[in-house]
Design a protein around this motif. Structure first.
Motif, mmCIF file in Angstrom:
data_model
loop_
_atom_site.group_PDB
_atom_site.id
_atom_site.type_symbol
_atom_site.label_atom_id
_atom_site.label_comp_id
_atom_site.label_asym_id
_atom_site.label_seq_id
_atom_site.Cartn_x
_atom_site.Cartn_y
_atom_site.Cartn_z
ATOM 1 N N GLY A 122 0.817 -1.207 0.000
ATOM 2 C CA GLY A 122 0.000 0.000 0.000
ATOM 3 C C GLY A 122 0.852 1.259 0.000
ATOM 4 O O GLY A 122 0.563 2.224 -0.721
ATOM 5 N N LEU A 123 1.919 1.246 0.811
ATOM 6 C CA LEU A 123 2.829 2.391 0.857
ATOM 7 C C LEU A 123 3.546 2.554 -0.482
ATOM 8 O O LEU A 123 3.730 3.673 -0.969
ATOM 9 C CB LEU A 123 3.834 2.194 1.996
ATOM 10 C CG LEU A 123 4.761 3.365 2.319
ATOM 11 C CD1 LEU A 123 3.961 4.595 2.746
ATOM 12 C CD2 LEU A 123 5.758 2.964 3.417
ATOM 13 N N ALA A 124 3.943 1.426 -1.082
ATOM 14 C CA ALA A 124 4.621 1.467 -2.382
ATOM 15 C C ALA A 124 3.707 2.067 -3.443
ATOM 16 O O ALA A 124 4.138 2.895 -4.266
ATOM 17 C CB ALA A 124 5.054 0.058 -2.790
ATOM 18 N N ARG A 125 2.434 1.664 -3.442
ATOM 19 C CA ARG A 125 1.506 2.202 -4.439
ATOM 20 C C ARG A 125 1.375 3.723 -4.282
ATOM 21 O O ARG A 125 1.370 4.465 -5.267
ATOM 22 C CB ARG A 125 0.141 1.524 -4.312
ATOM 23 C CG ARG A 125 -0.888 2.038 -5.319
ATOM 24 C CD ARG A 125 -2.171 1.245 -5.252
ATOM 25 N NE ARG A 125 -1.965 -0.128 -5.681
ATOM 26 C CZ ARG A 125 -1.932 -0.521 -6.944
ATOM 27 N NH1 ARG A 125 -2.088 0.374 -7.917
ATOM 28 N NH2 ARG A 125 -1.746 -1.779 -7.250
ATOM 29 N N ASP A 126 1.270 4.170 -3.048
ATOM 30 C CA ASP A 126 1.140 5.613 -2.797
ATOM 31 C C ASP A 126 2.371 6.366 -3.290
ATOM 32 O O ASP A 126 2.263 7.373 -4.005
ATOM 33 C CB ASP A 126 0.936 5.846 -1.298
ATOM 34 C CG ASP A 126 0.873 7.324 -0.947
ATOM 35 O OD1 ASP A 126 -0.116 7.969 -1.322
ATOM 36 O OD2 ASP A 126 1.823 7.819 -0.309
#
Length: 230
Positions: A122-126
């Motif tokens: 999720g952090l990577a996508r953001d």
């Protein structure tokens, strides 16, 4: 494709491969999984190739010993997040939280690897969406979609239809490394090649791209040693 075992402590497993393009016998140790491949040109006897491998046994063992050991992502382990090493500790509440040099994961310890992987993705996508949007705006070329995978052969790709794909493990590298990969893939929206014109676009989007590019080449494989399937 065949297989052979070199005796010793420990024994070494070799994968034997014939290649019509090979000009000489060669040995290769995969940086990803440690697999040893012995490639033979046509016309070379298998015994001759194995004799060559035996003369290189010390080199082979040194290469395998130098490979980074895998890390099971469990309570107490240390993992990099955005280039900073954090120790995994039990957390309270409902959310995963970073606090100093620790990352607190609530819930049962057995669920921590899967929860951390989902949180990292999720952090990577953001972060990747933000970087891709910024570079695409600077280039004046919109992309079609963004997908994340756990790819071992490449850190990102750009399809002819404008689809960007990234490895979510980039979130473990320093932010400038993730930003470089985003700039690299967005640059392909303008130049679907690796020509001097392409690298000029990368330099425009990410002026100091050589430094993170070198880090990925020298250290990127180590991001794959963190195992979340424990």
């Amino acid at each position: 494709m065949g297989h052979h075992i070199l005796p010793g402590n420990p024994p070494l497993a070799l994968t034997l491969r014939r290649s019509p393009r090979a000009r000489r016998i060669s040995l290769r140790v995969s940086r990803l999984d440690g697999r040893v491949t012995l490639t033979m040109p046509h016309g070379v006897r298998e015994g001759e190739a194995l004799d060559f491998a035996r003369t290189k046994e010390d080199w082979l063992r040194a290469q395998l010993d130098a490979r980074p050991q895998s890390v099971d992502v469990t309570m107490g382990a240390t993992i990099p997040v955005e280039g900073r090493l954090l120790r995994i500790v039990p957390g309270t509440g409902r959310r995963i939280l970073r606090d100093g040099d620790e990352i607190a994961v609530p819930g049962p310890g057995a669920a921590a690897p899967a929860r951390l992987r989902a949180w990292l993705k999720g952090l990577a996508r953001d972060r990747l969406a933000t970087a891709s949007d910024r570079h695409a705006t600077a280039l004046g070329r919109p992309y079609a979609r963004l997908t994340l995978r756990d790819t071992r052969s490449r850190w990102g790709s750009c399809s002819s239809g404008g689809g960007l794909m990234y490895s979510w493990r980039l979130i473990m590298a320093a932010p400038e490394v993730l930003d470089y990969v985003a700039a690299h893939e967005v640059a392909h929206l303008a130049e679907m090649n690796h020509s001097p014109a392409f690298w000029a676009v990368v330099a425009h989007l990410c002026p100091d791209y050589q430094t993170p590019r070198r880090w990925l080449r020298d250290h990127g494989t180590g991001l794959h040693r963190y195992r979340f399937d424990v």
